[in-house]
Design a protein around this motif. Structure first.
Motif, PDB file in Angstrom:
ATOM      1  N   TRP A   1     -25.591  -4.876   9.015  1.00  0.00           N
ATOM      2  CA  TRP A   1     -24.514  -5.301   9.930  1.00  0.00           C
ATOM      3  C   TRP A   1     -23.418  -4.241   9.995  1.00  0.00           C
ATOM      4  N   LEU A   2     -23.082  -3.707   8.831  1.00  0.00           N
ATOM      5  CA  LEU A   2     -22.066  -2.653   8.775  1.00  0.00           C
ATOM      6  C   LEU A   2     -22.548  -1.434   9.581  1.00  0.00           C
ATOM      7  N   GLY A   3     -23.838  -1.142   9.453  1.00  0.00           N
ATOM      8  CA  GLY A   3     -24.424  -0.016  10.189  1.00  0.00           C
ATOM      9  C   GLY A   3     -24.383  -0.224  11.693  1.00  0.00           C
ATOM     10  N   GLU A   4     -24.685  -1.447  12.134  1.00  0.00           N
ATOM     11  CA  GLU A   4     -24.651  -1.744  13.573  1.00  0.00           C
ATOM     12  C   GLU A   4     -23.236  -1.542  14.122  1.00  0.00           C
ATOM     13  N   THR A   5     -22.252  -2.017  13.363  1.00  0.00           N
ATOM     14  CA  THR A   5     -20.862  -1.865  13.797  1.00  0.00           C
ATOM     15  C   THR A   5     -20.460  -0.393  13.795  1.00  0.00           C
ATOM     16  N   TRP A   6     -20.952   0.341  12.805  1.00  0.00           N
ATOM     17  CA  TRP A   6     -20.652   1.777  12.746  1.00  0.00           C
ATOM     18  C   TRP A   6     -21.215   2.486  13.984  1.00  0.00           C
ATOM     19  N   LEU A   7     -22.438   2.116  14.371  1.00  0.00           N
ATOM     20  CA  LEU A   7     -23.055   2.744  15.552  1.00  0.00           C
ATOM     21  C   LEU A   7     -22.250   2.443  16.815  1.00  0.00           C
ATOM     22  N   LEU A   8     -21.720   1.234  16.894  1.00  0.00           N
ATOM     23  CA  LEU A   8     -20.975   0.840  18.094  1.00  0.00           C
ATOM     24  C   LEU A   8     -19.548   1.377  18.097  1.00  0.00           C
ATOM     25  N   LYS A   9     -18.925   1.373  16.920  1.00  0.00           N
ATOM     26  CA  LYS A   9     -17.480   1.618  16.898  1.00  0.00           C
ATOM     27  C   LYS A   9     -17.037   2.689  15.913  1.00  0.00           C
ATOM     28  N   SER A  10     -17.949   3.569  15.542  1.00  0.00           N
ATOM     29  CA  SER A  10     -17.584   4.585  14.563  1.00  0.00           C
ATOM     30  C   SER A  10     -16.442   5.458  15.045  1.00  0.00           C
ATOM     31  N   PRO A  11     -15.464   5.667  14.168  1.00  0.00           N
ATOM     32  CA  PRO A  11     -14.385   6.599  14.531  1.00  0.00           C
ATOM     33  C   PRO A  11     -14.866   8.046  14.439  1.00  0.00           C
ATOM     34  N   GLN A  12     -16.074   8.262  13.913  1.00  0.00           N
ATOM     35  CA  GLN A  12     -16.623   9.624  13.739  1.00  0.00           C
ATOM     36  C   GLN A  12     -17.984   9.702  14.409  1.00  0.00           C
ATOM     37  N   LYS A  13     -18.040   9.421  15.676  1.00  0.00           N
ATOM     38  CA  LYS A  13     -19.324   9.376  16.395  1.00  0.00           C
ATOM     39  C   LYS A  13     -20.089  10.694  16.316  1.00  0.00           C
ATOM     40  N   ASP A  14     -21.399  10.551  16.194  1.00  0.00           N
ATOM     41  CA  ASP A  14     -22.327  11.684  16.251  1.00  0.00           C
ATOM     42  C   ASP A  14     -22.123  12.719  15.160  1.00  0.00           C
ATOM     43  N   LYS A  15     -21.339  12.391  14.193  1.00  0.00           N
ATOM     44  CA  LYS A  15     -21.104  13.361  13.141  1.00  0.00           C
ATOM     45  C   LYS A  15     -22.186  13.223  12.075  1.00  0.00           C
ATOM     46  N   GLN A  16     -22.696  14.334  11.592  1.00  0.00           N
ATOM     47  CA  GLN A  16     -23.638  14.301  10.481  1.00  0.00           C
ATOM     48  C   GLN A  16     -22.861  13.975   9.209  1.00  0.00           C
ATOM     49  N   LEU A  17     -23.309  12.968   8.496  1.00  0.00           N
ATOM     50  CA  LEU A  17     -22.608  12.572   7.273  1.00  0.00           C
ATOM     51  C   LEU A  17     -23.626  12.297   6.172  1.00  0.00           C
ATOM     52  N   VAL A  18     -23.165  12.386   4.943  1.00  0.00           N
ATOM     53  CA  VAL A  18     -23.991  11.970   3.812  1.00  0.00           C
ATOM     54  C   VAL A  18     -23.326  10.743   3.199  1.00  0.00           C
ATOM     55  N   VAL A  19     -24.099   9.666   3.103  1.00  0.00           N
ATOM     56  CA  VAL A  19     -23.557   8.411   2.582  1.00  0.00           C
ATOM     57  C   VAL A  19     -23.734   8.353   1.062  1.00  0.00           C
ATOM     58  N   VAL A  20     -22.639   8.080   0.358  1.00  0.00           N
ATOM     59  CA  VAL A  20     -22.674   8.008  -1.113  1.00  0.00           C
ATOM     60  C   VAL A  20     -22.100   6.664  -1.567  1.00  0.00           C
ATOM     61  N   PRO A  21     -22.924   5.835  -2.217  1.00  0.00           N
ATOM     62  CA  PRO A  21     -22.391   4.549  -2.716  1.00  0.00           C
ATOM     63  C   PRO A  21     -21.516   4.746  -3.948  1.00  0.00           C
ATOM     64  N   ILE A  22     -20.506   3.893  -4.086  1.00  0.00           N
ATOM     65  CA  ILE A  22     -19.696   3.878  -5.313  1.00  0.00           C
ATOM     66  C   ILE A  22     -20.606   3.377  -6.441  1.00  0.00           C
ATOM     67  N   PRO A  23     -20.772   4.166  -7.483  1.00  0.00           N
ATOM     68  CA  PRO A  23     -21.718   3.756  -8.541  1.00  0.00           C
ATOM     69  C   PRO A  23     -21.137   2.721  -9.504  1.00  0.00           C
ATOM     70  N   LEU A  24     -22.020   2.059 -10.196  1.00  0.00           N
ATOM     71  CA  LEU A  24     -21.627   1.174 -11.298  1.00  0.00           C
ATOM     72  C   LEU A  24     -21.896   1.927 -12.596  1.00  0.00           C
ATOM     73  N   HIS A  25     -21.216   1.533 -13.645  1.00  0.00           N
ATOM     74  CA  HIS A  25     -21.548   2.088 -14.950  1.00  0.00           C
ATOM     75  C   HIS A  25     -22.941   1.596 -15.341  1.00  0.00           C
ATOM     76  N   LYS A  26     -23.668   2.464 -16.063  1.00  0.00           N
ATOM     77  CA  LYS A  26     -25.065   2.188 -16.413  1.00  0.00           C
ATOM     78  C   LYS A  26     -25.278   0.799 -17.021  1.00  0.00           C
ATOM     79  N   SER A  27     -24.408   0.415 -17.935  1.00  0.00           N
ATOM     80  CA  SER A  27     -24.615  -0.861 -18.627  1.00  0.00           C
ATOM     81  C   SER A  27     -24.427  -2.033 -17.662  1.00  0.00           C
ATOM     82  N   LYS A  28     -23.492  -1.873 -16.722  1.00  0.00           N
ATOM     83  CA  LYS A  28     -23.253  -2.943 -15.750  1.00  0.00           C
ATOM     84  C   LYS A  28     -24.437  -3.052 -14.789  1.00  0.00           C
TER      85      LYS A  28
END
Ligand SMILES: [Zn+2]
Length: 221
Positions: free
Chosen positions: A85-112
């Motif tokens: 859903w977030l991706g669909e909204t990004w495609l429709l309303k991205s403030p950075q259209k057509d820009k090549q980006l690398v997506v990086v998730p916020i990590p959790l600590h290993k034990s968590k």
């Protein structure tokens, strides 16, 4: 044939992870409607320097319930659906259209992550990248330090708690990305996590354009 069809339908049906009603999609019709009512008209309302944020929805109600189920009730499929859903909204309303980006998730600590079995931000990022076609780097950041839960801490305590929480992941250390990074998380609240992650990447000369989250608690800045 009819029996076969109804059998097939029955097999394709599963329970809505939020209310247990039968459904053939990610959520039942009722919960989908409730979730959609949290969808922001302007997902870019927090897309401002110094830390631009893009958010699918406003935290609360069924969206709060969905995020809790995703994190604490072993329902990783919710993360994938919300990421799409977030991706669909990004495609429709991205403030950075057509820009090549690398997506990086916020990590959790290993034990968590071990305790939970998955990192919800990484699953959100997977759904997001499947929908948008953007590149995913699951281990762009690592979280070697076990930090105290942010809940109940003041803004300044949150920031202190997160100093040096992250390090740049091995992949990026070996070969820095050739496109700016878009960070991804489930919720954006005070921005302390985002700030720390952005700082860590920028220290290594990696450009970050902002953070995309499923939900934010911030209505205005
Ligand atoms: Zn439901």
């Amino acid at each position: 044939m009819t029996i076969f069809k109804s059998l097939l339908n029955l097999l394709l049906q599963s329970n809505c992870p939020l209310c247990q009603r039968n459904t053939s999609s990610n959520f039942c019709q009722y919960c989908t409607k409730q979730l959609q009512s949290r969808h922001l008209k302007d997902s870019s309302h927090l897309w401002q320097q110094p830390s631009p944020v893009f958010s699918w929805g406003i935290y609360g109600g069924t969206l709060k319930r969905a995020i809790a189920a995703m994190k604490y009730e072993n329902q990783p499929q919710i993360a994938h659906a919300l990421g799409q859903w977030l991706g669909e909204t990004w495609l429709l309303k991205s403030p950075q259209k057509d820009k090549q980006l690398v997506v990086v998730p916020i990590p959790l600590h290993k034990s968590k992550q071990k305790q939970r079995g998955y990192n919800q931000a990484a699953l959100i990022a997977e759904g997001f990248c499947q929908t948008t076609g953007l590149k995913l780097q699951r281990h762009g950041l690592e979280r070697p330090k076990e930090t105290q839960a942010q809940f109940g801490l003041s803004a300044s305590e949150r920031e202190k708690n997160l100093v040096d929480a992250f390090v740049v992941g091995q992949e990026f250390r070996r070969r820095p990305p050739n496109a700016p990074v878009l960070l991804m998380d489930d919720i954006y609240t005070t921005g302390a996590t985002a700030k720390s992650a952005v700082y860590t990447l920028r220290q290594c000369g990696i450009a970050v354009i902002g953070l995309a989250a499923v939900a934010t608690t911030v209505k205005d800045r």
